[in-house]
Enzyme design. Structure first.
Site, PDB file in Angstrom:
ATOM      1  N   SER A 116       0.811  -1.223   0.000  1.00 48.24           N
ATOM      2  CA  SER A 116       0.000   0.000   0.000  1.00 48.24           C
ATOM      3  C   SER A 116       0.842   1.270   0.000  1.00 48.24           C
ATOM      4  O   SER A 116       0.385   2.313  -0.469  1.00 48.24           O
ATOM      5  CB  SER A 116      -0.923   0.017   1.213  1.00 48.24           C
ATOM      6  OG  SER A 116      -1.778  -1.091   1.192  1.00 48.24           O
ATOM      7  N   THR A 179      -1.630   3.875   3.502  1.00 49.58           N
ATOM      8  CA  THR A 179      -2.468   4.558   2.509  1.00 49.58           C
ATOM      9  C   THR A 179      -2.750   6.011   2.876  1.00 49.58           C
ATOM     10  O   THR A 179      -2.432   6.917   2.099  1.00 49.58           O
ATOM     11  CB  THR A 179      -3.760   3.759   2.256  1.00 49.58           C
ATOM     12  OG1 THR A 179      -3.398   2.439   1.865  1.00 49.58           O
ATOM     13  CG2 THR A 179      -4.610   4.404   1.189  1.00 49.58           C
ATOM     14  N   HIS A 358      -6.547 -10.390   4.548  1.00 51.79           N
ATOM     15  CA  HIS A 358      -5.313 -10.942   5.131  1.00 51.79           C
ATOM     16  C   HIS A 358      -5.635 -12.037   6.154  1.00 51.79           C
ATOM     17  O   HIS A 358      -4.883 -12.998   6.317  1.00 51.79           O
ATOM     18  CB  HIS A 358      -4.489  -9.834   5.798  1.00 51.79           C
ATOM     19  CG  HIS A 358      -3.662  -9.019   4.840  1.00 51.79           C
ATOM     20  ND1 HIS A 358      -2.772  -9.598   3.954  1.00 51.79           N
ATOM     21  CD2 HIS A 358      -3.564  -7.679   4.646  1.00 51.79           C
ATOM     22  CE1 HIS A 358      -2.170  -8.630   3.246  1.00 51.79           C
ATOM     23  NE2 HIS A 358      -2.643  -7.468   3.647  1.00 51.79           N
ATOM     24  N   ASP A 395      -5.737  -0.172  -4.123  1.00 55.59           N
ATOM     25  CA  ASP A 395      -4.289  -0.045  -4.262  1.00 55.59           C
ATOM     26  C   ASP A 395      -3.698  -1.322  -4.854  1.00 55.59           C
ATOM     27  O   ASP A 395      -2.719  -1.298  -5.567  1.00 55.59           O
ATOM     28  CB  ASP A 395      -3.620   0.354  -2.941  1.00 55.59           C
ATOM     29  CG  ASP A 395      -4.147  -0.429  -1.755  1.00 55.59           C
ATOM     30  OD1 ASP A 395      -5.050  -1.281  -1.934  1.00 55.59           O
ATOM     31  OD2 ASP A 395      -3.653  -0.198  -0.642  1.00 55.59           O
ATOM     32  N   HIS A 396      -4.353  -2.440  -4.558  1.00 60.56           N
ATOM     33  CA  HIS A 396      -3.906  -3.750  -5.042  1.00 60.56           C
ATOM     34  C   HIS A 396      -5.018  -4.744  -4.761  1.00 60.56           C
ATOM     35  O   HIS A 396      -5.959  -4.425  -4.034  1.00 60.56           O
ATOM     36  CB  HIS A 396      -2.621  -4.186  -4.313  1.00 60.56           C
ATOM     37  CG  HIS A 396      -2.809  -4.166  -2.819  1.00 60.56           C
ATOM     38  ND1 HIS A 396      -3.538  -5.125  -2.164  1.00 60.56           N
ATOM     39  CD2 HIS A 396      -2.426  -3.276  -1.878  1.00 60.56           C
ATOM     40  CE1 HIS A 396      -3.585  -4.822  -0.885  1.00 60.56           C
ATOM     41  NE2 HIS A 396      -2.927  -3.697  -0.671  1.00 60.56           N
ATOM     42  N   HIS A 491      -1.250 -10.033  -0.732  1.00 63.13           N
ATOM     43  CA  HIS A 491      -1.737  -9.237  -1.855  1.00 63.13           C
ATOM     44  C   HIS A 491      -1.553 -10.047  -3.133  1.00 63.13           C
ATOM     45  O   HIS A 491      -0.808 -11.023  -3.155  1.00 63.13           O
ATOM     46  CB  HIS A 491      -0.920  -7.944  -1.985  1.00 63.13           C
ATOM     47  CG  HIS A 491      -1.030  -7.047  -0.797  1.00 63.13           C
ATOM     48  ND1 HIS A 491      -0.252  -5.917  -0.640  1.00 63.13           N
ATOM     49  CD2 HIS A 491      -1.831  -7.105   0.296  1.00 63.13           C
ATOM     50  CE1 HIS A 491      -0.575  -5.319   0.492  1.00 63.13           C
ATOM     51  NE2 HIS A 491      -1.521  -6.024   1.088  1.00 63.13           N
TER      52      HIS A 491
END
Ligand SMILES: [Zn+2]
Length: 530
Positions: A116, A179, A358, A395-396, A491
């Site tokens: 991030s 972030t 996660h 972001d991903h 990620h």
């Protein structure tokens, strides 16, 4: 039964009875052009023709769903439809109706799968950089304070402040987390959230922790550019109080969760430093304080609602003193920022979609995605589409997938039931399987009604196939199976989406590098025009 299904089957029935009558030759038969899917698709297309084609915006709002990859969008929209009693697949998240969309490449300069810090720096500063660093270019060596000197980059939020716009940051994560930090901080390491997280050498070399950089944003920005006079960030709402308070029990907030809430080893109370600097500013730490805010008279707002990250949306009712939702925070931020006639720049992050993934808990990630969608919908409805560019992105992504051949309307959190069947399908190992799953992570957990995804970290890693017969995989506390055992699910490296509406959104098209996001904001606001 849902209306869409009814509409479709009715249309088919009508068309079939008419085919005998309508014998004339036509290119598109009636049962085709009267079909509900056909006509609705046509309507949607014509809607796109009536979109805003102005290039200059007065305001920009950037929504970042941390970890909100494409599989998260698809499954969240299905869940949304199913919670409304529909099959779900036909549903749209509000921002998926925005007229412009692009695919975004997320890799960092030195990493195929990004984090991030690097990705948000790209979006806020217009260049790609290394994994784990904030607001600095790729010349930096992660964790080495001295290498960040002279490599600091300017961000959209800083340029908006310099231009005289109002600025705001909202996050459900710690406000010092990667972030949100990439909007205002420069750091050789994303983990330097407060001084106790920094190596002695970095402190000696003059690097500042991220919390300090937030509270002293005005001073540091004015030091960086001679001759400018800014008034500081107007709205800051999120979690992460521990990084702003001294490691001293007497500084605990009334709703502290730990015996000693603060982490700071320099004895500084940054919440009172902020209050001293902005005498007319309001600092809040709980739902009651938030609810009593008068946005008409408040021009500076600082809210820290949790010691660490704010609660997961599904767990919010369990918070000690209550917390506002991301929608409520966004609404309050807009009420304050809108007062500036020159316009505003607001960044809103849904930080916990990422955390639930996660932890391997799809229900948590999707619930936070829907709360995020509500915030975006509210922002769209409460701003003028003629003057506000709204960007929604991630972001991903995550190694989260939608698989098997479940029939239409099968519960998205459920086990795969094949078309034509009422019983869960069996895999080659003779056991049922879920539609949603993770490639890696902590794996299977049946935590029933547990709404805090992080409880997973107190359990043993349990990857591989499990017998799910008799297990309710649709419950809030179910954690999907994973193949590869890792302490935390990771990620992913594939592209994510960028959705846009409003002036300047025409530039959101094609496959782009993530750094393009900054340039779209810059173009719309004319940040460098003067
Ligand atoms: Zn300002």
């Amino acid at each position: 039964m849902n209306t869409r299904w009814k509409a479709v089957s009715a249309a088919i029935a009508v068309s079939l009875s008419m085919t005998a009558v309508a014998q004339q030759i036509q290119v598109i038969p009636n049962y085709q052009k009267d079909n509900a899917w056909y006509t609705e698709a046509q309507t949607r297309l014509s809607e796109k023709e009536v979109t805003n084609n102005q290039f200059k915006a007065k305001n920009v709002i950037v929504f970042v769903g941390d970890g909100m990859g494409i599989s998260t969008l698809t499954s969240a929209r299905i869940l949304k439809g199913q919670l409304n009693g529909q099959p779900g697949e036909e549903e749209f998240l509000a921002f998926e109706r925005f007229p412009r969309t692009a695919l975004v490449k997320t890799y960092n300069v030195d990493a195929q799968t990004p984090d991030s810090a690097g990705t948000m720096t790209a979006m806020m500063s217009g260049l790609k950089t290394d994994v784990g660093v904030i607001g600095v270019n790729e010349q930096v060596q992660r964790g080495e304070c001295s290498t960040s000197k002279g490599n600091e980059v300017a961000t959209a939020l800083e340029l908006a402040e310099i231009k005289g716009l109002s600025t705001g940051i909202v996050s459900t994560a710690r406000i010092t987390h990667a972030t949100p930090a990439a909007t205002y901080a420069k750091s050789a390491d994303r983990n330097w959230e407060d001084i106790s997280d920094m190596p002695e050498s970095a402190i000696n070399q003059g690097c500042k922790d991220i919390a300090d950089q937030l509270v002293n944003f005005e001073t540091y920005l004015e030091q960086r550019y001679t001759g400018i006079d800014v008034d500081g960030i107007e709205v800051v709402l999120g979690g992460g109080r521990r990084h702003f308070l001294p490691k001293d029990e007497s500084f605990n907030s009334p709703d502290a969760g730990s015996a000693v809430e603060g982490d700071r080893t320099d004895s500084r109370d940054l919440t009172s430093e902020w209050q001293e600097r902005y005498a007319d500013g309001v600092y809040v730490y709980d739902q009651a304080g938030f609810d009593s805010l008068d946005t008409a008279s408040t021009n500076k707002l600082f809210g820290l609602f949790n010691e660490s990250h704010m609660q997961y949306e599904a767990d919010r009712d369990n918070d000690i003193a209550g917390e506002p939702s991301i929608e409520q925070m966004t609404e309050t931020a807009l009420n304050i920022l809108k007062k500036n006639n020159k316009g505003f720049f607001l960044m809103v992050e849904s930080g916990r979609i990422d955390h639930a993934h996660h932890a391997g808990n799809a229900a948590g990630a999707l619930t936070d995605t829907l709360a995020f969608e509500a915030a975006i919908k509210s922002a769209y409805e409460n701003t003028d589409p003629e003057e506000t560019l709204i960007l929604v992105t991630a972001d991903h992504g995550h190694v989260f997938t939608i698989a098997g051949y479940p029939k239409r309307g099968n519960p998205i959190l459920g086990k795969v039931v094949n078309v034509g069947s009422e019983e869960p399908a069996e895999a080659a190992d003779g056991m049922p399987y879920t539609t949603l799953g993770y490639t890696n992570g902590r794996g299977f957990m049946n935590l029933a009604t547990e709404t805090n995804s992080d409880v997973a970290y107190t359990m043993d890693i349990d990857t591989g196939r499990k017998d799910l017969t008799g297990i309710d995989t649709t419950s809030a506390g179910y954690h999907q199976e994973a193949l590869i055992p890792l302490s935390s699910e990771t990620h992913s490296g594939e592209d994510i989406t960028l959705h846009a509406t409003g002036p300047g959104s025409q530039l959101v098209q094609g496959v782009v590098e993530q750094s393009v996001v900054f340039h779209i904001i810059n173009q719309a606001l004319g940040l460098l025009d003067e």
